[in-house]
Motif scaffolding. Structure first.
Motif, PDB file in Angstrom:
ATOM      1  N   VAL A  75      12.489   9.059  -3.201  1.00  0.00           N
ATOM      2  CA  VAL A  75      11.541  10.100  -2.776  1.00  0.00           C
ATOM      3  C   VAL A  75      11.538  11.244  -3.785  1.00  0.00           C
ATOM      4  O   VAL A  75      10.477  11.811  -4.091  1.00  0.00           O
ATOM      5  CB  VAL A  75      11.895  10.599  -1.364  1.00  0.00           C
ATOM      6  N   LYS A 146       6.139   4.592  -4.693  1.00  0.00           N
ATOM      7  CA  LYS A 146       7.070   5.689  -4.944  1.00  0.00           C
ATOM      8  C   LYS A 146       6.366   7.044  -4.802  1.00  0.00           C
ATOM      9  O   LYS A 146       6.919   7.988  -4.213  1.00  0.00           O
ATOM     10  CB  LYS A 146       7.663   5.547  -6.344  1.00  0.00           C
ATOM     11  N   SER A 149       5.677   7.749  -1.199  1.00  0.00           N
ATOM     12  CA  SER A 149       6.899   7.996  -0.427  1.00  0.00           C
ATOM     13  C   SER A 149       7.166   9.490  -0.327  1.00  0.00           C
ATOM     14  O   SER A 149       7.734   9.964   0.662  1.00  0.00           O
ATOM     15  CB  SER A 149       8.099   7.284  -1.065  1.00  0.00           C
ATOM     16  N   TYR A 150       6.747  10.229  -1.356  1.00  0.00           N
ATOM     17  CA  TYR A 150       6.845  11.694  -1.283  1.00  0.00           C
ATOM     18  C   TYR A 150       5.562  12.321  -0.750  1.00  0.00           C
ATOM     19  O   TYR A 150       5.605  13.177   0.138  1.00  0.00           O
ATOM     20  CB  TYR A 150       7.141  12.297  -2.655  1.00  0.00           C
ATOM     21  N   THR A 153       5.195  12.673   2.871  1.00  0.00           N
ATOM     22  CA  THR A 153       6.104  13.597   3.566  1.00  0.00           C
ATOM     23  C   THR A 153       5.500  14.991   3.674  1.00  0.00           C
ATOM     24  O   THR A 153       5.918  15.776   4.538  1.00  0.00           O
ATOM     25  CB  THR A 153       7.464  13.708   2.855  1.00  0.00           C
ATOM     26  N   PHE A 221      11.626   2.239   4.102  1.00  0.00           N
ATOM     27  CA  PHE A 221      12.635   1.641   3.237  1.00  0.00           C
ATOM     28  C   PHE A 221      13.462   0.681   4.070  1.00  0.00           C
ATOM     29  O   PHE A 221      13.988   1.050   5.119  1.00  0.00           O
ATOM     30  CB  PHE A 221      13.529   2.722   2.625  1.00  0.00           C
ATOM     31  N   GLU A 225      16.925   0.861  -0.612  1.00  0.00           N
ATOM     32  CA  GLU A 225      15.833   1.386  -1.425  1.00  0.00           C
ATOM     33  C   GLU A 225      14.657   0.416  -1.539  1.00  0.00           C
ATOM     34  O   GLU A 225      13.800   0.576  -2.403  1.00  0.00           O
ATOM     35  CB  GLU A 225      16.347   1.749  -2.829  1.00  0.00           C
ATOM     36  N   LEU A 227      11.382  -0.420  -0.855  1.00  0.00           N
ATOM     37  CA  LEU A 227      10.226   0.323  -0.350  1.00  0.00           C
ATOM     38  C   LEU A 227       9.108  -0.632   0.044  1.00  0.00           C
ATOM     39  O   LEU A 227       8.748  -1.532  -0.709  1.00  0.00           O
ATOM     40  CB  LEU A 227       9.747   1.296  -1.427  1.00  0.00           C
ATOM     41  N   THR A 229       5.131  -0.566   1.689  1.00  0.00           N
ATOM     42  CA  THR A 229       3.964   0.168   2.160  1.00  0.00           C
ATOM     43  C   THR A 229       3.353  -0.554   3.361  1.00  0.00           C
ATOM     44  O   THR A 229       3.689  -1.703   3.650  1.00  0.00           O
ATOM     45  CB  THR A 229       2.899   0.293   1.056  1.00  0.00           C
ATOM     46  N   SER A 272       8.462   7.939   4.931  1.00  0.00           N
ATOM     47  CA  SER A 272       9.694   7.640   4.206  1.00  0.00           C
ATOM     48  C   SER A 272      10.912   7.647   5.127  1.00  0.00           C
ATOM     49  O   SER A 272      11.726   8.560   5.117  1.00  0.00           O
ATOM     50  CB  SER A 272       9.881   8.641   3.059  1.00  0.00           C
TER      51      SER A 272
END
Length: 276
Positions: A75, A146, A149-150, A153, A221, A225, A227, A229, A272
């Motif tokens: 993240v 990736k 993932s941030y 948030t 996740f 790790e 990941l 979608t 995430s």
């Protein structure tokens, strides 16, 4: 696709109280009622935790893991991507209202000019190409995954707020609904087979999650790790039932995500997170 749905509904009703000719809001309320009646001790907002809502021990383990999530570095890398300016000096934040905060819950939406559903990932790629960058491959964990993932948030706590306005948007929603309730693959499963009719039951070793709340918490996740979608998960589900998956970002999956997300309207987003 529509014929398949009509064949399923028989007298006009799907299991779970979802009617073939219902409005999107009637679909959502009917599913809320279905799960409230089936599991009266579980509050609807708990379903944002997926199958964990059915298992107090697993929920406690989840809370412990999320105190120090094992994927924090991923993240953080996504945040660096989000904050790094494009070659022209602009950033992702310049493409979205409120610098990208509390916006992801408005996606997917139906773009009347383009005549299609637009996901948050589509909007990020439009941001990239508008600013002279190449589009990312949709569903790629190393790039789009990736980054989102941030980026997602930034909308944590926002209530899902999907709109279906107009005949074209309604048609896309209905296609997504048909996709969810139609049977696929050699095993003859639909999304609803697991996530409506059997939600809360075990399939082999997996406790099945309900449709309500499912669209609020991606990417997830798994096993540290790894990941995943939301549309990666659609592909995985299709493969498990021995069906040929659609392409990530296809009209079929975008329409499915449109319907799927609408059903979680009013529930808080939480991106995430860790899942088994």
């Amino acid at each position: 696709m529509k014929k398949t749905l009509l064949a399923l509904v028989g007298a006009g009703l799907l299991f779970g109280g979802v009617a073939a000719n219902a409005t999107p809001e009637q679909d959502r309320l009917n599913l809320d009622k279905y799960f409230t009646n089936k599991y009266p001790d579980i509050k609807l907002d708990k379903y944002v935790y997926g199958a964990l809502a059915f298992d107090a021990d697993s929920m406690a383990q989840y809370d412990s893991i999320m105190d120090f999530p094992p994927f924090g570095t991923v993240v953080d890398q996504g945040q660096k991507m989000w904050d790094t300016p494009f070659k022209n000096g602009k950033t992702y934040a310049s493409c979205f209202p409120n610098s990208g905060k509390n916006v992801a819950g408005n996606y997917p939406y139906f773009d009347d000019k383009a005549g299609k559903v637009v996901t948050f990932e589509n909007a990020i790629n439009t941001c990239r190409t508008t600013n002279g960058e190449e589009a990312y491959k949709l569903g790629d964990p190393a790039t789009m995954g990736k980054l989102t993932s941030y980026a997602r948030t930034l909308s944590d706590g926002m209530l899902m707020n999907i709109k279906v306005n107009g005949a074209a948007a309604q048609a896309a929603y209905e296609k997504g609904k048909a996709q969810f309730y139609s049977r696929h693959g050699q095993l003859g499963f639909s999304c609803a087979s697991c996530h409506v009719y059997n939600a809360g039951n075990h399939l082999r070793s997996e406790l099945l999650s309900p449709i309500i709340g499912q669209a609020t918490h991606w990417p997830v996740f798994r096993g540290g790790e790894n990941l995943v979608t939301l549309q990666n998960r659609y592909v995985g589900c299709h493969k498990m039932i021995r069906a040929v998956p659609f392409a990530i970002g296809s009209e079929e999956y975008n329409d499915l995500e449109y319907f799927h997300s609408y059903i979680s309207n009013g529930l808080p987003m939480k991106a995430s997170v860790f899942r088994k």
